[in-house]
Scaffold this motif. Structure first.
Motif, mmCIF file in Angstrom:
data_model
loop_
_atom_site.group_PDB
_atom_site.id
_atom_site.type_symbol
_atom_site.label_atom_id
_atom_site.label_comp_id
_atom_site.label_asym_id
_atom_site.label_seq_id
_atom_site.Cartn_x
_atom_site.Cartn_y
_atom_site.Cartn_z
ATOM 1 N N THR A 176 0.835 -1.196 0.000
ATOM 2 C CA THR A 176 0.000 0.000 0.000
ATOM 3 C C THR A 176 0.869 1.245 0.000
ATOM 4 O OG1 THR A 176 -1.839 1.061 1.156
ATOM 5 C CG2 THR A 176 -0.294 -0.179 2.532
ATOM 6 N N ASP A 177 0.258 2.405 0.338
ATOM 7 C CA ASP A 177 1.029 3.652 0.274
ATOM 8 C C ASP A 177 1.667 4.031 1.610
ATOM 9 O OD1 ASP A 177 -1.279 4.309 1.564
ATOM 10 O OD2 ASP A 177 -1.977 5.767 0.099
ATOM 11 N N TYR A 182 0.578 1.374 11.577
ATOM 12 C CA TYR A 182 1.140 2.283 12.572
ATOM 13 C C TYR A 182 0.253 2.331 13.813
ATOM 14 C CZ TYR A 182 4.840 4.090 9.556
ATOM 15 O OH TYR A 182 5.965 4.209 8.797
ATOM 16 N N ARG A 187 -0.741 9.827 8.772
ATOM 17 C CA ARG A 187 -1.035 11.105 8.101
ATOM 18 C C ARG A 187 -1.573 12.132 9.091
ATOM 19 N NH1 ARG A 187 -0.682 9.916 2.722
ATOM 20 N NH2 ARG A 187 -1.006 7.709 2.371
#
Ligand code: ADP
Ligand code: ASP
Ligand code: MG
Length: 418
Positions: A176-177, A182, A187
């Motif tokens: 994925t990106d 986490y 983000r």
């Protein structure tokens, strides 16, 4: 030699350049001698566009036709990746859901996978020199009607885990990106830390409470079939990966495999919440049934429920939350049932958010939630409702305070990067 499933999400296949990058990752595994099935999502933004077109065509569209439209995104990427792989000299063939087939329930728009026939893929690994199967994620077929179905947003994760179970893959890599799971959405909180391992149960809670890195059902399937799911980045250059070294990412696995278990593992949040408070409802037996019965009949999932202690002995206030998408229907349902419930008025809020703290360690540690209430109060964050269960608790707050609440709890539980 191992058998692997590699899944690539929307941003990882966003254009032809990115698809070439994906093909190099696939080739890397094929060159290392592995049997590979790839599951792809639609190019990023495509599914949103397809969904928007259905809504624009008609607000009340036929769910079977919705599936016929939105399943096309994955078909394009599967074909394109097969073309690029062939161009690189890798033996590859694309597969749509109905071709394998991926058999699903009839719930169009949110179907469940019932069975996948992995036999043909395995046969081709053996007979056609490890032909790579490039499978369109997110889609399947309902056998009775022979109609295309889709698995709900984010459903390619579930396709990948189900294929891994069907072909007995040693690992299901979710590219994925971000380069792993986490402690919270990186983000939103740059101090978030990548987890080396996370237990299925914790990932299930994180996903269902808002962390969209994995679709909830994919984690459920992984847990049931014991699929080792490894979340990693597709942005890492294929050439930079040492085939003999441990790849970096997050393994979703059994709780028993995690040696150093923290009390709190992660924090999730969701802004797709709405609150409905019923004021001065009669405090007598049967009221909860009068409220939640009609909501259940309308297929509305109620989440948090708080009933205040009655001040005057005859009436009380009752608050509950529903997903924002169901808010209008829920409000109308309760208004329609006013006579049978008996209440004074409704107060509602749609600018609310749910922040949840998750950790298996909570089973054996008392007072974890109490700490949070103090820290939130210090930051002047008002709690509208609370729910707790064995390995998590959630608070409902004003949506504008979401980031502050997540950051506060993230440092409170020592999750910040050091
Ligand atoms: P894909 O298109 O590859 O399926 P998604 O957008 O569905 O990717 O999921 C990846 C995103 O999930 C990340 O970009 C990240 O912002 C978000 N995310 C939310 N919570 C977490 C978390 N705890 N760990 C990692 N990513 C998270
Ligand atoms: N393309 C689908 C979606 O955007 C499925 C997926 O990406 O997993 O929801
Ligand atoms: Mg996704």
């Amino acid at each position: 030699m191992a058998r692997l499933v590699m899944k690539f999400g929307g941003t990882s296949v966003a254009d032809i350049d990115r698809i070439r990058n994906v093909a190099r990752h696939v080739k890397r595994e094929v060159d290392a001698g592995h049997e590979v099935a790839v599951v792809v999502s639609a190019m990023s933004g495509t599914t949103n566009q397809l969904v928007a077109w259905c809504r624009e065509a008609s607000r009340l569209h036929d769910a079977r036709e919705y599936d016929a439209v939105v399943a096309t995104g994955e078909q394009v990427t599967a074909g394109l990746l097969a073309i690029v792989l062939q161009d690189m000299g890798v033996n590859a063939r694309s597969w749509q859901g109905w071709q394998l087939p991926v058999l699903t329930s009839s719930a169009h728009g949110g179907a469940r996978i019932l069975d996948i026939n992995g036999a043909e893929l395995i046969k081709r690994f053996k007979e056609r020199d490890r032909e790579v199967a490039v499978i369109a994620g997110f889609q399947g077929v309902y056998k009775e009607t022979n109609r295309l179905t889709t698995l709900g947003r984010g459903g390619s994760d579930t396709s990948a885990v189900a294929v891994a179970a069907a072909i007995g893959a040693q690992r299901c890599d979710i590219y994925t990106d971000v380069d792993g799971v986490y402690t919270t959405d990186p983000r939103v909180v740059p101090q978030a830390r990548r987890l080396d391992k996370i237990a299925y149960e914790e990932m299930l809670e994180l996903a269902s409470l808002g962390a969209k890195v994995m679709q909830v059902r994919s984690v459920e399937l992984g847990m049931v079939h014991n699929v080792r799911i490894f979340v990693r980045s597709s942005f890492e250059k294929p050439e930079d990966i040492d085939p003999h070294a441990e790849p970096s990412g997050t393994l979703i696995c059994d709780e028993g495999e995690i040696v150093e278990q923290q009390v709190v593992t992660g924090i999730a949040f969701s802004k797709d919440e709405a609150q409905i408070s019923i004021r001065r409802v009669s405090d007598k037996p049967g009221v909860a049934a009068a409220i939640f019965g009609p909501l259940a009949d309308s297929n509305i999932n109620v989440d948090m429920i708080v009933q205040n202690v009655s001040a005057d002995g005859s009436t009380t206030d009752l608050t509950f939350t529903v997903p924002s998408a169901d808010y209008e229907r829920a409000r109308i349902t309760i208004e329609k049932a006013k006579a049978s419930i008996g209440y004074e008025r409704l107060d509602t809020a749609t600018d609310v958010a749910k922040v949840s703290v998750i950790g298996i360690g909570m089973r054996s540690h008392a007072g974890v939630a109490a700490q949070a209430f103090g820290a939130l109060a210090k930051n002047k964050i008002n709690i509208r409702a609370i729910t707790t269960s064995e390995i998590k608790f959630s608070v409902l707050i004003d949506a504008v305070q979401t980031d502050l609440a997540v950051r506060t709890l993230h440092s409170l539980y020592g999750l910040d990067k050091t």
